[in-house]
Scaffold this motif. Structure first.
Motif, mmCIF file in Angstrom:
data_model
loop_
_atom_site.group_PDB
_atom_site.id
_atom_site.type_symbol
_atom_site.label_atom_id
_atom_site.label_comp_id
_atom_site.label_asym_id
_atom_site.label_seq_id
_atom_site.Cartn_x
_atom_site.Cartn_y
_atom_site.Cartn_z
ATOM 1 N N CYS A 28 0.863 -1.116 0.192
ATOM 2 C CA CYS A 28 0.016 0.024 -0.137
ATOM 3 C C CYS A 28 0.858 1.119 0.020
ATOM 4 O O CYS A 28 0.781 2.181 -0.648
ATOM 5 C CB CYS A 28 -1.014 -0.037 1.243
ATOM 6 S SG CYS A 28 -1.783 1.373 1.360
ATOM 7 N N ARG A 29 1.977 1.177 0.709
ATOM 8 C CA ARG A 29 2.692 2.300 0.625
ATOM 9 C C ARG A 29 3.342 2.581 -0.683
ATOM 10 O O ARG A 29 3.599 4.127 -0.854
ATOM 11 C CB ARG A 29 4.033 2.218 1.797
ATOM 12 C CG ARG A 29 5.170 1.070 1.527
ATOM 13 C CD ARG A 29 5.923 0.618 2.880
ATOM 14 N NE ARG A 29 4.948 -0.150 3.757
ATOM 15 C CZ ARG A 29 5.413 -0.659 4.697
ATOM 16 N NH1 ARG A 29 6.614 -0.189 5.121
ATOM 17 N NH2 ARG A 29 4.733 -1.385 5.458
ATOM 18 N N ASN A 52 -2.162 7.829 12.010
ATOM 19 C CA ASN A 52 -1.650 6.869 10.773
ATOM 20 C C ASN A 52 -0.492 6.482 11.117
ATOM 21 O O ASN A 52 0.309 6.803 11.854
ATOM 22 C CB ASN A 52 -1.726 7.696 9.211
ATOM 23 C CG ASN A 52 -1.935 6.709 8.097
ATOM 24 O OD1 ASN A 52 -1.560 5.559 8.244
ATOM 25 N ND2 ASN A 52 -2.288 7.165 7.166
ATOM 26 N N ASP A 53 -0.190 5.245 10.400
ATOM 27 C CA ASP A 53 1.116 4.748 10.310
ATOM 28 C C ASP A 53 2.343 5.822 10.133
ATOM 29 O O ASP A 53 2.201 6.525 9.052
ATOM 30 C CB ASP A 53 1.170 3.522 9.509
ATOM 31 C CG ASP A 53 2.552 2.611 9.749
ATOM 32 O OD1 ASP A 53 3.536 3.258 10.050
ATOM 33 O OD2 ASP A 53 2.361 1.622 9.351
ATOM 34 N N ASP A 124 -6.699 6.343 1.678
ATOM 35 C CA ASP A 124 -5.665 5.175 2.113
ATOM 36 C C ASP A 124 -6.880 4.244 2.696
ATOM 37 O O ASP A 124 -7.413 4.443 3.872
ATOM 38 C CB ASP A 124 -5.089 5.685 3.156
ATOM 39 C CG ASP A 124 -4.098 4.565 3.728
ATOM 40 O OD1 ASP A 124 -4.441 3.522 3.848
ATOM 41 O OD2 ASP A 124 -3.228 4.967 4.833
ATOM 42 N N ALA A 126 -6.096 1.228 3.382
ATOM 43 C CA ALA A 126 -5.359 -0.083 3.685
ATOM 44 C C ALA A 126 -6.002 -0.905 4.928
ATOM 45 O O ALA A 126 -6.141 -2.174 4.855
ATOM 46 C CB ALA A 126 -4.017 0.345 4.566
ATOM 47 N N HIS A 127 -7.051 -0.118 5.764
ATOM 48 C CA HIS A 127 -7.586 -0.715 6.768
ATOM 49 C C HIS A 127 -9.195 -1.293 6.499
ATOM 50 O O HIS A 127 -9.970 -1.632 7.351
ATOM 51 C CB HIS A 127 -7.685 0.019 8.091
ATOM 52 C CG HIS A 127 -6.351 0.257 8.845
ATOM 53 N ND1 HIS A 127 -6.202 0.697 9.999
ATOM 54 C CD2 HIS A 127 -5.053 -0.256 8.527
ATOM 55 C CE1 HIS A 127 -4.981 0.737 10.319
ATOM 56 N NE2 HIS A 127 -4.108 0.278 9.373
ATOM 57 N N SER A 148 -4.230 -2.536 1.080
ATOM 58 C CA SER A 148 -3.162 -3.321 1.440
ATOM 59 C C SER A 148 -3.458 -4.591 1.736
ATOM 60 O O SER A 148 -4.727 -4.971 2.223
ATOM 61 C CB SER A 148 -2.483 -2.672 2.827
ATOM 62 O OG SER A 148 -1.610 -3.657 3.342
ATOM 63 N N LYS A 151 -3.381 -6.602 5.394
ATOM 64 C CA LYS A 151 -4.189 -6.271 6.618
ATOM 65 C C LYS A 151 -5.266 -7.516 6.861
ATOM 66 O O LYS A 151 -4.903 -8.727 7.259
ATOM 67 C CB LYS A 151 -4.733 -4.844 6.484
ATOM 68 C CG LYS A 151 -3.854 -3.812 6.517
ATOM 69 C CD LYS A 151 -2.931 -3.715 7.562
ATOM 70 C CE LYS A 151 -1.949 -2.652 7.376
ATOM 71 N NZ LYS A 151 -0.907 -3.004 6.585
ATOM 72 N N TYR A 335 -0.899 3.936 17.004
ATOM 73 C CA TYR A 335 -0.362 5.173 16.409
ATOM 74 C C TYR A 335 -0.315 6.443 17.460
ATOM 75 O O TYR A 335 -1.006 7.513 17.103
ATOM 76 C CB TYR A 335 -1.114 5.507 15.117
ATOM 77 C CG TYR A 335 -1.310 4.669 13.962
ATOM 78 C CD1 TYR A 335 0.052 3.817 13.887
ATOM 79 C CD2 TYR A 335 -2.417 3.949 13.623
ATOM 80 C CE1 TYR A 335 -0.189 2.859 12.902
ATOM 81 C CE2 TYR A 335 -2.528 2.989 12.770
ATOM 82 C CZ TYR A 335 -1.119 2.327 12.217
ATOM 83 O OH TYR A 335 -1.357 1.474 11.475
HETATM 84 C C1 LIG Z 1 -3.242 3.145 7.664
HETATM 85 C C2 LIG Z 1 -2.152 2.376 7.171
HETATM 86 N N1 LIG Z 1 -1.816 2.771 5.660
HETATM 87 C C3 LIG Z 1 -0.925 2.087 4.964
HETATM 88 C C4 LIG Z 1 -0.260 1.221 5.410
HETATM 89 C C5 LIG Z 1 0.702 0.563 4.619
HETATM 90 O O1 LIG Z 1 0.455 -0.821 4.294
HETATM 91 P P1 LIG Z 1 1.484 -1.708 3.644
HETATM 92 O O2 LIG Z 1 2.020 -2.377 4.528
HETATM 93 O O3 LIG Z 1 0.725 -2.356 2.567
HETATM 94 O O4 LIG Z 1 2.299 -0.835 2.948
HETATM 95 C C6 LIG Z 1 -0.365 0.805 6.917
HETATM 96 C C7 LIG Z 1 0.417 -0.335 7.300
HETATM 97 O O5 LIG Z 1 0.430 -0.551 8.687
HETATM 98 C C8 LIG Z 1 -1.377 1.540 7.560
HETATM 99 O O6 LIG Z 1 -1.673 1.240 8.776
#
Ligand SMILES: Cc1ncc(COP(=O)(O)O)c(C=O)c1O
Length: 394
Positions: A28-29, A52-53, A124, A126-127, A148, A151, A335
């Motif tokens: 995802c990043r 956020n991360d 984003d 991801a979650h 992502s 997750k 976080y």
């Molecule tokens: C809210 C959030 N966005 C993005 C990411 C990044 O995801 P990835 O590990 O697939 O790059 C994370 C990773 O924990 C996350 O918690």
């Protein structure tokens, strides 16, 4: 090449689910970096959540953008639109949502704001792979959404960049391919060994080989919740932005192969996990329902979302975390502190109303819905109290 064929299969599964064009990305990043580079010209300001991360904070910096921390709703950590001052909007060149733990940010309202300003909305997600905002899937609102597969699907690699305009596929695929690192035999082996290494460490049979695998994957780089910021190094990296190279040491934390194109084994495992996603989402919904009925929860009205984590709000989060650790339940995805307190004004514009975000970050205990019953039992036995008070109006 073989991995492009495997990408097609994964993309087909996700396209069907989301109803949007989907481009496979190794994390995802990396997908967020691609999206920010495509839609937000360097030098601009981007509104993001301070909860956020930290990896994503460094992705925003690597894209040559200045993060602006948003005010939050203290109940679930979503962006609090009403607390964004009118004077802030014209300074922004984009908005990045977080959909923290699967609780959606106010996407329809953010969409309307971004449309009025002519700026992009990047989600984003991801979650939030199964979540909805106002009856529409999270990931269906922005110019782009990024998912992502580490997750809900627990594939520990992979993700999707989903643009609203399918005509952008080719340009985005080209930009992605320029960022990909070719598969390395050692990384593929480490990826394959990771679940076994984690099980070994968890079982307290601390085999040196297991620790070595986790170190190689970036699992042992945080001494605290947030990684070390290293302000001197970060200032030097900023001089080179936009670009990932100088930010590599921050962006790779928890996932060293975030740019790896992936070999057959990896993509096969991801496809298997993704094909089972509906059952996983059902289990998350059931566990979330159970957790949201406890005294530590602040449920919102409406249908229960298949939350990735349920942010219970407890008075003493560290005591709760320690009680769970004694029962071998690890609490991740914390976080705290919020990104403006973590990074300071040298690297981000602070939230115009930081107290609610601080309070949420300090009291939120993100519980895995798949461990709902065990967690509830431990919290009761440890006498964990719901969070009291809070910022004004909570
Ligand atoms: C809210 C959030 N966005 C993005 C990411 C990044 O995801 P990835 O590990 O697939 O790059 C994370 C990773 O924990 C996350 O918690």
């Amino acid at each position: 090449m073989a991995y492009f064929t495997a990408y097609d299969e994964l993309e087909g599964l996700m396209r069907e689910r989301l109803g949007r064009e989907c481009l496979y990305v190794p994390s995802c990043r990396l997908g967020l970096y691609l999206a920010l580079r495509h839609w937000c010209p360097p030098g601009g300001r981007v509104l993001m959540s301070p909860v956020n991360d930290d990896v994503i904070f460094f992705v925003v910096l690597a894209a040559g953008l200045r993060p602006v921390q948003a005010p939050l709703d203290p109940h679930d950590g979503s962006i609090d639109l009403a607390a964004v001052p009118d004077s802030l909007w014209p300074q922004l060149s984009g908005v990045l949502t977080t959909n923290l733990y699967g609780n959606p940010d106010p996407a329809p309202e953010l969409r309307a704001r971004c449309d009025a300003l002519g700026i992009p909305l990047i989600e984003d997600a991801a979650h939030a792979i199964g979540s909805e905002a106002a009856g529409r899937k999270v990931g269906g609102y922005g110019e782009a959404a990024v998912f992502s597969l580490s997750k809900h699907t627990a594939a520990k690699a992979g993700g999707f960049l989903a643009p609203a305009d399918p005509g952008l596929r080719e340009a985005l695929a080209k930009a992605r391919d320029e960022l990909l690192a070719p598969p390395r035999a050692s990384a593929e082996l480490a990826y394959w060994a990771r679940p076994y290494a984690e099980a070994t460490v968890r079982g307290l049979r601390l085999a040196p080989a297991a620790w070595a695998v986790l170190r190689m994957l970036g699992q042992q780089e945080r001494e605290d919740i947030r990684m070390a910021l290293r302000p001197g190094d970060l200032r030097r990296a900023l001089d080179t932005a936009p670009g990932l190279a100088a930010f590599h040491s921050w962006v790779r934390v928890d996932m060293h192969d975030y740019r790896a194109s992936g070999g057959r084994l990896r993509l096969g495992r991801i496809a298997r996990k993704l094909s089972r996603l509906d059952a996983v989402l059902d289990a998350h919904r059931t566990g979330a329902e159970r957790l949201l009925a406890t005294e530590w929860a602040r449920p919102k009205p409406g249908r229960v979302q298949p939350l990735f984590r349920v942010p219970l709000l407890v008075e003493d989060r560290d005591a709760a975390r320690a009680a769970l650790a004694r029962e071998r339940i690890t609490v991740g995805y914390l976080y705290d502190p919020p990104l403006d307190d973590y990074a300071g004004a040298a690297f981000t514009d602070p939230s115009p109303a930081p107290d609610a975000g601080r309070w949420f970050a300090h009291h939120a205990l993100p519980v895995d819905p798949l461990k709902a019953e065990r967690t509830i039992k431990v919290l009761h036995e440890a006498g964990i109290q719901p969070a009291r008070g809070g910022p004004a109006g909570v």
